[in-house]
Design a protein around this motif. Structure first.
Motif, PDB file in Angstrom:
ATOM      1  N   TYR A 374      -6.479 105.393  42.678  1.00 38.80           N
ATOM      2  CA  TYR A 374      -7.486 105.795  41.715  1.00 38.80           C
ATOM      3  C   TYR A 374      -8.870 105.728  42.354  1.00 38.80           C
ATOM      4  O   TYR A 374      -9.117 104.896  43.233  1.00 38.80           O
ATOM      5  CB  TYR A 374      -7.480 104.886  40.480  1.00 38.80           C
ATOM      6  N   VAL A 375      -9.757 106.573  41.877  1.00 35.73           N
ATOM      7  CA  VAL A 375     -11.174 106.473  42.222  1.00 35.73           C
ATOM      8  C   VAL A 375     -11.960 106.572  40.921  1.00 35.73           C
ATOM      9  O   VAL A 375     -11.684 107.428  40.072  1.00 35.73           O
ATOM     10  CB  VAL A 375     -11.587 107.578  43.222  1.00 35.73           C
ATOM     11  N   TYR A 376     -12.908 105.658  40.749  1.00 34.58           N
ATOM     12  CA  TYR A 376     -13.680 105.579  39.513  1.00 34.58           C
ATOM     13  C   TYR A 376     -15.163 105.733  39.808  1.00 34.58           C
ATOM     14  O   TYR A 376     -15.662 105.226  40.819  1.00 34.58           O
ATOM     15  CB  TYR A 376     -13.463 104.224  38.817  1.00 34.58           C
ATOM     16  N   THR A 377     -15.859 106.435  38.942  1.00 34.94           N
ATOM     17  CA  THR A 377     -17.326 106.426  38.873  1.00 34.94           C
ATOM     18  C   THR A 377     -17.708 106.052  37.456  1.00 34.94           C
ATOM     19  O   THR A 377     -16.835 105.917  36.579  1.00 34.94           O
ATOM     20  CB  THR A 377     -17.906 107.810  39.234  1.00 34.94           C
ATOM     21  N   ASN A 378     -19.021 105.904  37.230  1.00 38.08           N
ATOM     22  CA  ASN A 378     -19.441 105.570  35.864  1.00 38.08           C
ATOM     23  C   ASN A 378     -19.379 106.768  34.937  1.00 38.08           C
ATOM     24  O   ASN A 378     -19.728 106.647  33.753  1.00 38.08           O
ATOM     25  CB  ASN A 378     -20.847 104.976  35.866  1.00 38.08           C
ATOM     26  N   GLY A 379     -18.922 107.919  35.443  1.00 39.04           N
ATOM     27  CA  GLY A 379     -18.818 109.093  34.583  1.00 39.04           C
ATOM     28  C   GLY A 379     -17.497 109.822  34.727  1.00 39.04           C
ATOM     29  O   GLY A 379     -17.362 110.934  34.221  1.00 39.04           O
ATOM     30  N   GLY A 380     -16.519 109.256  35.384  1.00 33.63           N
ATOM     31  CA  GLY A 380     -15.251 109.947  35.534  1.00 33.63           C
ATOM     32  C   GLY A 380     -14.303 109.181  36.425  1.00 33.63           C
ATOM     33  O   GLY A 380     -14.645 108.139  36.999  1.00 33.63           O
ATOM     34  N   GLU A 381     -13.092 109.680  36.510  1.00 34.89           N
ATOM     35  CA  GLU A 381     -12.078 109.059  37.350  1.00 34.89           C
ATOM     36  C   GLU A 381     -11.094 110.135  37.810  1.00 34.89           C
ATOM     37  O   GLU A 381     -11.013 111.225  37.232  1.00 34.89           O
ATOM     38  CB  GLU A 381     -11.345 107.953  36.600  1.00 34.89           C
ATOM     39  N   SER A 382     -10.316 109.808  38.845  1.00 37.09           N
ATOM     40  CA  SER A 382      -9.296 110.708  39.351  1.00 37.09           C
ATOM     41  C   SER A 382      -8.219 109.865  40.010  1.00 37.09           C
ATOM     42  O   SER A 382      -8.473 108.736  40.450  1.00 37.09           O
ATOM     43  CB  SER A 382      -9.890 111.695  40.366  1.00 37.09           C
ATOM     44  N   LYS A 383      -7.014 110.405  40.049  1.00 38.71           N
ATOM     45  CA  LYS A 383      -5.916 109.664  40.659  1.00 38.71           C
ATOM     46  C   LYS A 383      -5.037 110.624  41.449  1.00 38.71           C
ATOM     47  O   LYS A 383      -5.045 111.839  41.231  1.00 38.71           O
ATOM     48  CB  LYS A 383      -5.101 108.934  39.604  1.00 38.71           C
ATOM     49  N   ALA A 384      -4.263 110.064  42.367  1.00 41.55           N
ATOM     50  CA  ALA A 384      -3.349 110.854  43.193  1.00 41.55           C
ATOM     51  C   ALA A 384      -2.199 109.960  43.618  1.00 41.55           C
ATOM     52  O   ALA A 384      -2.347 108.731  43.730  1.00 41.55           O
ATOM     53  CB  ALA A 384      -4.067 111.422  44.415  1.00 41.55           C
ATOM     54  N   GLU A 385      -1.051 110.590  43.838  1.00 38.32           N
ATOM     55  CA  GLU A 385       0.150 109.868  44.257  1.00 38.32           C
ATOM     56  C   GLU A 385       0.324 110.007  45.774  1.00 38.32           C
ATOM     57  O   GLU A 385       0.056 111.070  46.343  1.00 38.32           O
ATOM     58  CB  GLU A 385       1.379 110.439  43.553  1.00 38.32           C
ATOM     59  N   LEU A 386       0.763 108.918  46.395  1.00 39.29           N
ATOM     60  CA  LEU A 386       1.079 108.917  47.827  1.00 39.29           C
ATOM     61  C   LEU A 386       2.570 108.673  47.989  1.00 39.29           C
ATOM     62  O   LEU A 386       3.090 107.656  47.501  1.00 39.29           O
ATOM     63  CB  LEU A 386       0.283 107.840  48.573  1.00 39.29           C
ATOM     64  N   GLU A 387       3.242 109.601  48.628  1.00 40.56           N
ATOM     65  CA  GLU A 387       4.667 109.464  48.937  1.00 40.56           C
ATOM     66  C   GLU A 387       4.831 109.393  50.450  1.00 40.56           C
ATOM     67  O   GLU A 387       4.318 110.241  51.168  1.00 40.56           O
ATOM     68  CB  GLU A 387       5.459 110.643  48.379  1.00 40.56           C
ATOM     69  N   VAL A 388       5.557 108.361  50.904  1.00 39.83           N
ATOM     70  CA  VAL A 388       5.779 108.141  52.337  1.00 39.83           C
ATOM     71  C   VAL A 388       7.278 108.144  52.588  1.00 39.83           C
ATOM     72  O   VAL A 388       8.015 107.389  51.936  1.00 39.83           O
ATOM     73  CB  VAL A 388       5.143 106.817  52.807  1.00 39.83           C
ATOM     74  N   GLU A 389       7.722 108.973  53.483  1.00 42.29           N
ATOM     75  CA  GLU A 389       9.131 109.051  53.834  1.00 42.29           C
ATOM     76  C   GLU A 389       9.346 108.589  55.266  1.00 42.29           C
ATOM     77  O   GLU A 389       8.411 108.591  56.071  1.00 42.29           O
ATOM     78  CB  GLU A 389       9.639 110.497  53.686  1.00 42.29           C
ATOM     79  N   ASP A 390      10.576 108.199  55.516  1.00 42.53           N
ATOM     80  CA  ASP A 390      10.911 107.791  56.885  1.00 42.53           C
ATOM     81  C   ASP A 390      10.813 108.991  57.816  1.00 42.53           C
ATOM     82  O   ASP A 390      11.142 110.121  57.440  1.00 42.53           O
ATOM     83  CB  ASP A 390      12.332 107.221  56.941  1.00 42.53           C
ATOM     84  N   LYS A 391      10.352 108.720  59.003  1.00 41.64           N
ATOM     85  CA  LYS A 391      10.235 109.771  59.997  1.00 41.64           C
ATOM     86  C   LYS A 391      11.632 110.135  60.524  1.00 41.64           C
ATOM     87  O   LYS A 391      12.430 109.261  60.860  1.00 41.64           O
ATOM     88  CB  LYS A 391       9.342 109.285  61.151  1.00 41.64           C
ATOM     89  N   GLU A 392      11.918 111.420  60.527  1.00 42.36           N
ATOM     90  CA  GLU A 392      13.232 111.849  60.994  1.00 42.36           C
ATOM     91  C   GLU A 392      13.365 111.618  62.492  1.00 42.36           C
ATOM     92  O   GLU A 392      12.435 111.853  63.256  1.00 42.36           O
ATOM     93  CB  GLU A 392      13.438 113.335  60.683  1.00 42.36           C
TER      94      GLU A 392
END
Length: 1104
Positions: A374-392
């Motif tokens: 998440y990232v927050y400011t005093n006037g808004g916010e946003s979020k994102a998902e992080l997916e990590v997979e094993d290296k083939e």
């Protein structure tokens, strides 16, 4: 030290869920919606704190949201009404975090450098659900700020509350008896009785009528950042001065702080408020003051570019980027409710700011980093998902089944793509342990399991499992028991060769530099003889890079580090007494391509360039897929990639470059094997653009066949500069432009020749540089090619309008401009006769003529006449030249008379005056003893003088120099006779000295002068007196003697009397007098001193 206690009361009642389903208007009279108290909602309530002035204060509240449908909203309030959310800034900071594991929201309020005004205020916390019922109640006028345990009792009461005016508790307290204070506080929910009494006492003190103020400042003001605010008071006296202070420091008028005075109103206007203006202000009138506090609200920081979800593999670099509305804004990064900052993130996370961009960088991603960011400011916010997979993990060589006999060696070998990967070996599911007989090795990408002296118990399934990967490689070890048969057997030889290629052809492809090992199984009894050949050349079994290794039933063909020369047709032949077998195969060696060739820049723009190159001479045996480009600035070691996807064409347009900066390019070729080495760098090139068109194109001159043009350089030239200009012309009405100059001209003027007489012609000028031609500058009107008649006129310089004087030997170079068309005839005369003196030269051009003398002589003096003539029209000018030099010495210098200590001299002017007037004489004397010359007179105008102060008994000689504007003569005129000062017997009897009586009564020679001064600025009045004996001085104000008052400083300097008044006030005005007294009399002077108050006039704005 200033301390106070801050008390909090927490209101944790909520609307019941029935509010979601039952309309408010359906309740029966006398009944209201019931509220269920969620007593366990607050995990941690804010506690009372003792604040120390100058120290930070932090209040923390924790809320359990496990039973809530939506995220609760927290409000911090000051007192009963003021929402502190609007005061966020330098002094107040809010933080919010969330623990995903415990589902607890953590809210904190921090007072930075605690303000005294914040003390003794009651802060209340409210949490409410974002449900439609809540907003419905708000519309009906629900007061969420009530301090009772039940927010409302009935719907009808809510409607009545909406119509009732808001109750001012402090007005009730001021009018109540002290015995009723506790009852009123309980009724209206005031828990801090001590703070209430202090505030009530202060309000009563403030309610006393002020003598200086009719209207004081409000207790507090609020303003948005960047806006302006007006602080206004009304004073009782319209003429009284007012001072404004900010945090105890006096405010001076400026563009930011504007003082206004209209009648009884005094206004302080603060323009373009920023966080530094968030302070305490006071207005001072005499001894009285009024105070206020200004809160500057920062505009909410919004998020203009949201976070994007990221999908990556273990070990890769991850960047989350967000863009906000303002530069320098503060944002909060969180992962699964835990804040990430420079203290908690450690070396794994890195926070970066770039203008409006904020970036969270994860250097090497692991599976522990999976989650929501998440990232927050005093006037808004946003979020994102992080997916990590094993290296083939790629298997380059699998392990193969083995069949071995007793006491032989078994080797299982595999090769993976990552050199750092470790693993374990298993036999039938049990991990294999290394021993003297069993060896486990890991060299680079190759993992080996070697079993020496194989036994029957070693047979089984063997598996290699890489650590950290869901992958396993398996093979089987077969134990072969040898049975001896005495039956003789003969089988013809047979080659079992399978390269896996299609079409029945045995083709093998190997990457240059890699190892090729081809194991060929051979059968036959008796054991056949094996022969490998490349073309007609037999390959030996000796050690080497290309060799043959033979074992029973297996023959291996090995190439270590394959090269292009190893490519070709190979054959294997096996023979025994029973028969023969042969097999052919083709080995193909492929490699990365050669670098592209002939990289060059074909054209440039203002911020772009076109780059071309030739394909590589050798494609590595695999078709080239495309190219990768890089560029860098000259002098920089850093190359910048221009494309990440393969670019197929051999022409590329590089953009986003800086004009005027030298760049160079290089190109990589890409095929199925890999990327080539970089090509040779291109020659440096510079992005530049053509200039704008030349400006102010005008016609300077026109003749029967030529036209002279003038112009100014282009307004926009750029980094390419200007190489020159091209001039073109055409007839009016035609579009066939003819180029006038073959090569670009560097000047900003040009004469076009060979034009037809009488034609109307158009002209245009084009600027040229390395980037090309600029737009043309075209004359607005056509020009008729015809000579223009102009009367001759001489422009005589101002310095030549009077006599021109120069010295002998100096150079003379006189430039006299003239005008006239066609070109006039120039003639020079000296003293009315055509000039024939060869020592005087002339040179004439189309616009001026030059008269020059390399070394002036006196014979060159005289009147020179310049004449210019066109047909029957002419003009002339006279120039008077005078050549001068130093004069000769005076003649006939002699002493004419001697008396006392004086001697009279006379002489005659010099024969040669140097061709100019004698302006004086310099006379020197020397006695016969020292023979040293001393100057007696300089610039003596007459040819005679009297030398005085001669020493008795000495004999003197005299010499005289003549002088003109060139200086003194080189030789002096020396007197023919000398002057002898003889001794005399005369006795000087001086008259007796009579002392003069200088006694006098006091008399003022300079009176006092009336003065008008400004209050607060030191002033002085002064006069001058004369008298003997020295008079006594007395200063008076309004006929009252000024004693030892430190406000007045009295000084007497040589009769100049000064009275200094330090910072006079309005009461120091009046009549000042100074009296001087001695034994012979007295004298007095007086003046009026007016002290004016400081008055300032301001113009009010037309609109407020």
């Amino acid at each position: 030290m200033c301390c106070a206690q801050i008390t909090f009361s927490c209101f944790n009642s909520y609307f019941s869920y029935s509010l979601h389903s039952t309309p408010i208007t359906d309740h029966l009279p006398g009944e209201g919606p019931q509220l269920s108290e969620l007593t366990g909602l607050f995990v941690l309530r804010p506690e009372s704190v003792t604040a120390t002035k100058g120290k930070d204060i932090t209040f923390v509240a924790k809320v359990d949201s496990s039973n809530l449908i939506k995220r609760p909203v927290m409000k911090w309030l000051k007192g009963k009404w003021l929402d502190l959310g609007s005061k966020a800034g330098k002094h107040l900071q809010f933080k919010e975090s969330y623990d995903r594991n415990t589902k607890v929201h953590i809210y904190s309020l921090c007072f930075k450098y605690n303000l005294c005004e914040c003390i003794n205020k009651e802060t209340i916390i409210y949490i409410f659900r974002e449900a439609s019922s809540i907003f419905m109640c708000l519309k009906l006028g629900l007061h969420l700020l009530s301090h009772s345990q039940s927010i409302l009792n009935t719907t009808r009461q809510k409607k009545e509350r909406k119509e009732e005016p808001e109750v001012d508790v402090w007005e009730i307290l001021k009018n109540a008896k002290p015995c009723d204070y506790e009852k009123i506080a309980f009724q209206y929910g005031i828990t801090d009785l001590r703070g209430m009494l202090k505030r009530l006492k202060k309000m009563k003190a403030e309610s006393k009528k002020s003598d200086a103020f009719l209207k004081k400042l409000d207790p507090a003001y609020s303003v948005d950042k960047g806006q302006k605010i007006h602080l206004t008071v009304e004073v009782a006296d319209p003429d009284v001065p007012v001072k404004w202070f900010k945090n105890g420091q006096e405010i001076k008028p400026s563009a930011k702080y504007v003082f206004e005075s209209v009648g009884n109103k005094r206004t302080l206007t603060i323009n373009k408020c920023n966080l530094s203006d968030d302070a305490a202000y006071e207005c001072v009138v005499g001894e009285e003051k009024c105070f206020t506090e200004v809160f500057v609200k920062e505009p909410p920081i919004t998020i203009t570019k949201l976070l994007d979800d990221v999908h990556t593999v273990v070990g890769e670099r991850v960047e989350f980027e967000v863009e906000v509305s303002e530069e320098g804004a503060n944002v909060i990064w969180m992962k699964d409710g835990v804040e990430l900052n420079r203290d908690t993130a450690g070396s794994k996370y890195r926070l970066k700011k770039d203008g409006k961009r904020h970036i969270l960088i994860i250097n090497e991603a692991t599976k522990e980093d999976i989650g929501t960011y998440y990232v927050y400011t005093n006037g808004g916010e946003s979020k994102a998902e992080l997916e990590v997979e094993d290296k083939e993990l790629e298997v380059l060589q699998n392990i193969a089944d083995l069949t071995v006999k007793a006491s032989e060696q078994a080797v299982f070998k595999c090769e993976v793509s990552d050199e750092k990967v470790t693993g374990k070996w298993f036999k039938d599911g049990v991990e294999v342990e290394a021993s003297d007989r069993i060896k486990i090795s890991h060299i680079g990408r190759i993992h080996k399991l070697t079993i020496n002296d194989v036994k029957a118990s070693d047979a089984g399934d063997y598996t290699f499992v890489p650590d950290g990967y869901a992958l396993s490689l398996s093979a089987k070890l077969n134990f072969l028991e040898i049975k001896i048969e005495y039956v003789p057997r003969q089988d013809p030889p047979k080659i079992f060769l399978d390269t896996g290629s299609s079409g029945g052809k045995n083709n093998i492809t190997v990457v240059a530099g890699n190892k090729l090992r081809l194991d060929v199984q051979i059968t036959g009894e008796p054991a056949p003889t094996v022969c490998w050949m490349k073309g007609d050349q037999v390959l030996s079994e000796a050690e080497g890079r290309v060799r043959v290794e033979s074992e029973k039933n297996v023959c291996s063909f090995v190439i270590e580090g394959a090269e292009k020369a190893d490519e070709g047709q190979y054959s294997i032949t096996v023979t025994n007494p029973v028969g023969e077998d042969k097999a052919d195969l083709f080995v193909r060696v492929v490699d990365v391509p050669n670098p592209p060739e002939n990289v060059k820049c074909t054209s440039v723009g203002e911020d772009s360039a076109i780059i071309t190159w030739d394909p590589p001479a050798f494609d590595g045996g695999v078709a080239v897929k495309g190219y990768l480009m890089e560029r860098k600035k000259i002098g920089s070691p850093r190359w910048t990639k221009l494309n990440f996807d393969v670019y197929e064409s051999t022409t590329y347009e590089a953009k986003k470059m800086i004009e005027g900066v030298l760049y160079e390019m290089r190109v990589f070729a890409v095929n199925g094997i890999g990327i080539s080495q970089p090509s040779a760098s291109s020659k440096p090139f510079m992005p530049i653009a053509p200039t704008s068109e030349p400006t102010r194109l005008t016609v300077h001159d026109v003749t029967d066949s030529t036209c002279a043009l003038k112009w100014l350089p282009p307004e926009k030239i750029g980094a390419g500069g200007i190489d020159g200009y091209i001039i073109e012309y055409c007839k009016e009405g035609s579009d066939q432009w003819v180029r006038a100059n073959e090569e670009p001209v560097g000047n900003i003027h040009y004469r076009v020749k060979g034009l037809p007489v009488g034609e109307k012609m158009l002209f245009r000028v084009i600027a040229v540089n390395i980037a090309g031609h600029s737009p043309p500058a075209i004359l607005s009107q056509a020009v008729t090619i015809r000579e223009i008649m102009e009367n001759p006129k001489i422009r005589l310089p101002r310095r030549l309008r009077t006599k021109f004087i120069t010295q002998v030997g100096e150079k003379v170079n006189l430039v006299i401009p003239f005008q006239g068309k066609p070109r006039p005839v120039v003639t020079w005369y000296k003293d009315g006769v055509p000039m024939e003196d060869r020592t005087v030269g002339t040179r004439t051009s189309e616009v001026d003529t030059i008269l020059f003398i390399r070394s002036a002589e006196r014979v060159h003096s005289g009147k020179y006449t310049l004449s210019v003539q066109i047909e029957n029209m002419s003009d002339s000018a006279d120039i008077h030249i005078q050549v001068v030099e130093k004069p000769g010495p005076p003649i006939a210098v002699h002493v004419t008379d001697i008396w006392g200590f004086n001697a009279a001299l006379e002489w005659k002017p010099p024969k040669d005056d140097g061709n100019c007037e004698i302006i004086g004489y310099t006379i020197q004397k020397a006695d016969k003893k020292t023979k040293e010359w001393f100057t007696v007179y300089e610039h003596n105008r007459r040819p005679s003088c009297t030398v005085s102060d001669l020493v008795m008994g000495n004999e003197y000689s005299f010499r005289v120099f003549s002088e003109n504007i060139c200086g003194l003569s080189d030789e002096p005129g020396i007197s023919k006779n000398t002057a002898v000062i003889t001794k005399t017997g005369l006795l000087y009897n001086p008259s007796p000295y009579k002392e003069m009586d200088v006694s006098s009564c006091p008399k003022f020679t300079a009176p006092l002068v009336d003065r008008s001064v400004i209050a607060g600025y030191s002033a002085a009045i002064s006069c001058a007196v004369r008298g003997n004996p020295k008079p006594k001085i007395i200063w008076m104000k309004n006929r009252m003697i000024l004693g030892e008052d430190p406000k007045f400083l009295m000084q007497n300097n040589q009769g100049v009397l000064t009275l200094n008044i330090r910072k006079p006030s309005l009461f120091d005005g009046g009549r000042y007098s100074c009296r001087a007294i001695n034994d012979l009399g007295e004298d007095e002077v007086e003046c009026t001193l007016e002290v004016r108050g400081m008055s300032m006039q301001f113009s009010l704005p037309t609109t407020m």
